[in-house]
Each structure stands twice: as structure tokens, then as C-alpha cells.
Design a protein around this motif. Sequence first.
Motif, PDB file in Angstrom:
ATOM      1  N   UNK A 318       0.795  -1.607   0.335  1.00 15.46           N
ATOM      2  CA  UNK A 318      -0.109   0.099  -0.083  1.00 15.46           C
ATOM      3  C   UNK A 318       0.805   1.478  -0.329  1.00 15.46           C
ATOM      4  N   UNK A 319       1.886   1.603   0.902  1.00 16.65           N
ATOM      5  CA  UNK A 319       3.286   2.147   0.709  1.00 16.65           C
ATOM      6  C   UNK A 319       3.285   2.407  -0.213  1.00 16.65           C
ATOM      7  N   UNK A 320       3.775   1.598  -1.302  1.00 14.99           N
ATOM      8  CA  UNK A 320       4.157   1.361  -2.550  1.00 14.99           C
ATOM      9  C   UNK A 320       3.217   2.159  -3.053  1.00 14.99           C
ATOM     10  N   UNK A 321       2.407   1.566  -3.218  1.00 15.18           N
ATOM     11  CA  UNK A 321       1.345   2.316  -4.792  1.00 15.18           C
ATOM     12  C   UNK A 321       1.523   3.875  -4.147  1.00 15.18           C
ATOM     13  N   UNK A 322       0.724   4.566  -3.048  1.00 15.10           N
ATOM     14  CA  UNK A 322       0.607   5.334  -2.764  1.00 15.10           C
ATOM     15  C   UNK A 322       2.246   6.152  -2.308  1.00 15.10           C
ATOM     16  N   UNK A 323       3.217   5.793  -3.233  1.00 12.52           N
ATOM     17  CA  UNK A 323       4.465   6.497  -3.481  1.00 12.52           C
ATOM     18  C   UNK A 323       4.774   6.169  -4.860  1.00 12.52           C
TER      19      UNK A 323
END
Length: 504
Positions: A318-323
Motif C-alpha cells: 500500500x505504501x508503494x502504491x501511495x509513493x
Amino acid sequence: MRRLRTLPMKAPEQTEERQAERRFARTVLLLIILGFALVMLAGLSAVGMIFRTEEQVRWVDHTQQVESEVRTIRLALEEMRSARRGVVLKIRYDSGATYDEASGRLFRAIEGTAALTRDNPAQQADVRRIRALSATLDRLFRLSMVPNQLSSDEAVLERQQLAGQVEAMAEKMLRAERRLLDERAAARDRSVTIFFVVLGVSGVLLLLVAGGSIWVIRRYTGQLLASREELRQLNENLEDAVAERTTDLRRANDEIQRFAYIVSHDLRSPLVNVMGFTAELEEAIKPLQGLIERADENHPGLVDAEMRSAVWEDLPEAVGFIRTSTEKMDRLINAILRLSREGRRAITPERLDLAAMARGVIDALRHRIDELGVKVTTSDQLPDLVSDRLALEQILSNLVENAVKYLKPGRPGEVWIGGRAEHGRVLIEVRDNGRGIDPRDHERVFELFRRSGEQDQPGEGIGLAHVRALAYRLGGTISVESELDQGATFIVNLPASFAGERAA
């Protein structure tokens, strides 16, 4: 930036004017053709009349020659009679030379008449009859001129009858020739009458055509003068209207650019917060992962699989998608800011060497060009122009970079840069043999954030929109000619000498 579309003014009126012009052109053309046809008809009639007159003159001359020969026959016959009487009445014998001359003239006149009337069977029959009668008469005349030879009454009567028949035949031939002459004269008169009738009708029609042409031209000229006066009145304040419209457009454009700058600037603040909190989340995940590792070592089974999957897989994903999303949004905001700054930059026209500029763009992309094995060539004769150096370099750089980027797999890449000057404009062409663009997307590729074809190359759909905005600011346009898998040709149309932008 919102696009301003220019709509044609008074399209129905312009269409009606074009139709009126076409009708006028057709009418004038038809009148001219009709006039030439009438002149040709009069000319052909005159030529025909000339030939007919020449033919009539020739036939009149022919008739006169025939009449002259027939009169010679009659005169020679009288001379033969006189010569015979002279010989008979003389006491001593005469050689008869005068009679021979008269006889020779008679038969020469007969043969001349035969030659002149060879096309007339009736006259030929009369000539043969005269020839035979004359031969018999000549023989009898010669017998009567023998010395000491007395003629009987029957012989005298026979000679008189033969001479009378020859004269009658000659008179008959004269009447026939006069009749032919009268017929030919009547035919000539009819031809002259027809000629003058045709000439008169042609003259009347020519006058009508001339009158119609003058009427049409005067009417069209009146309409043209009225339209010119109307156009003059409309153009009296055109300069002020254009200046006012330009000022309004420039103010609107400035407002749009300020709005884009403000929006992009305001978007960047929350974006920076999102990116910061995303980094903190990444840092916060690491202690959780360490805690789960220690719990698994000291108390196996304490952490269930769902929690372990959430900490080790779901949260990092999820953090990767946000980034990824924030980075893309950051690129878009930077692009909007770049366009906004470019719109506010002052255009500085200067004389540019287009060939040297093209070489500079190619050298700047040399590493990528050599890496992909693309062959880039330029035209031998690239025209110079007066424009903004930075804007034109960005236009060329974007077009060449796109040509190198969107190659057709399996086909050696080729890019060609050309240009030509015509009618005060400079046309710059960048042609490639790449994957091409669907004709339905020719307009779409110039829109902001819009792309065409397979999205297998990095980009946000800003390059061509930026190119078109720059071309507009330089007083030009850009278009594309392309088919799928057939390469593409981008054509930039710029003024050869750009004077710069007006101040608002």
C-alpha cells in the motif's frame, strides 16, 4: 490551458458570395463562348462566301471563254464564206491561203470549245455535231473552189443548209452558256443574300451578347463595389477591435497561467505532506516487522498469519502504491508549473540558423540515438528564420525525442529533419518510420495529458501539448500526417520573421 476555437464568421453569407461568384464566372464564360461562336460563324460564312464568289467568278470567266470560242466559230465560218466567194469570183486561180486560215481558226475554235465544255455532256454532243457539219462544209467549200468547176443548185443549197446548221448549233450553245451563266449568277446572288442574312443575325446576336455582358459585368461590379464599401466600413475599427480582443485574450491567458500556477502550488503542499507521511509510514513499518520477528522467536504462534501478511506484505504494498501515485502527481504538477512558467517567459526573436540548431538537438540526444541505432539525417537546405531560440529548440527537441522513443519494433529507426520557406512562412518537418499514429488520434496527441497507441514508454502526455503551445506563441501551428505502422511526419508552420508578442 483552455483552447480558444475560432469559428468562421458569416459562413452562410460567404457561401452565398462564393456561389454568386461562381455563377458570375459561368455566365461571363458562356457569354464569351457565345460571342466567339458568333464571330466564328460570321468568319466561316465570310470565308464560304469568298470561296463561293471565287467559284462564281471562275464559272463566269469559263462561260465567257466558251462564248468567245463559239463566236470565233461563227466568225471563222463567215470568213470561210467570204474567202470562198473571193476565190470563185476571181478570174485567175488563187491559192486559197485566206480560206485556209479561216478554216484553221474554225477548227481550232471547235477544239477549244470542246476542251472548255468537257464537263457538260450536252455541249459535248453539240460540239461533235458542229465538228462533223464543219468538216462536211469545209469539204464542199473546197470542192466549189476548184477552177472551172461549176456548182449545181443542189450543191449550193446543201452548203447553205450546212452553214445554217452550224450557225444554229453555235447559237444553241451560246444560249445554253447564257442560261448556265444566269443560273450561276442567281446562285451567287442567293449566296450573297444568305451571307448578309447570317452576318446580320450574327451582328444582332453579338450586340445582344455584348449588351448582356456589359449588364452582367456592371451588376457584378456594382455588387463588388458595394461589398468593398461594406468591407471598408467594417475594417475602419478592425485594428482597435483586434487589439482589444488580443488584450482580452492575453489577460485571460495570464489568468489561466496564474490559476495553473496557484493550483499547482497549492496542490504541492498537501502532496508534500502525503509524501512525508508516506516516508514516516515506511519507517513505522520497520519496528512492527522487528517486533513480529522477536515474537516469532520467543513466542511461536503468538502472531497469526493474517497479521504477519499485513505487516510484511499489505502495508509495504500500500505504501508503494501511495509513493508511486504521489511521484506521478509530482511529475504532473512539475509539468504544469513548467508550462505556466513557459507561458510567462518573454519571447525574444533573433535570427536563427535552423541547420545548426537541428545539429545541436541531435548532439544532445546522441547517446540515446546511438543506443537504439537510429539513423538521423537533416536536409541539405534548411532555411534561416527569425524566432525565439529557446522555444524553437524545445520544439525540435521534443519532436526528435518522440521520433526516437516511438520506434517500430524490428524496423531500423530512421528520422529526417527537413524544412523549406514559402510565402513568408517556414515549414519544419520531422519525419520518422516508427509505429505511426492512428488518424483518429491526430488531434488528440496534442491535448494535455492525452496519449495515443500502446503505453509502453514513460511519459505524461505533456510533450506535444507543450510543442503546440510554443508553436502558437511563435505565431505558428503544428500538424501531423501519419498512419499506423507507417511512421509519422510532424509539420511546424512558423512565420519566417516573427516580430514578437504585443504587450498587453
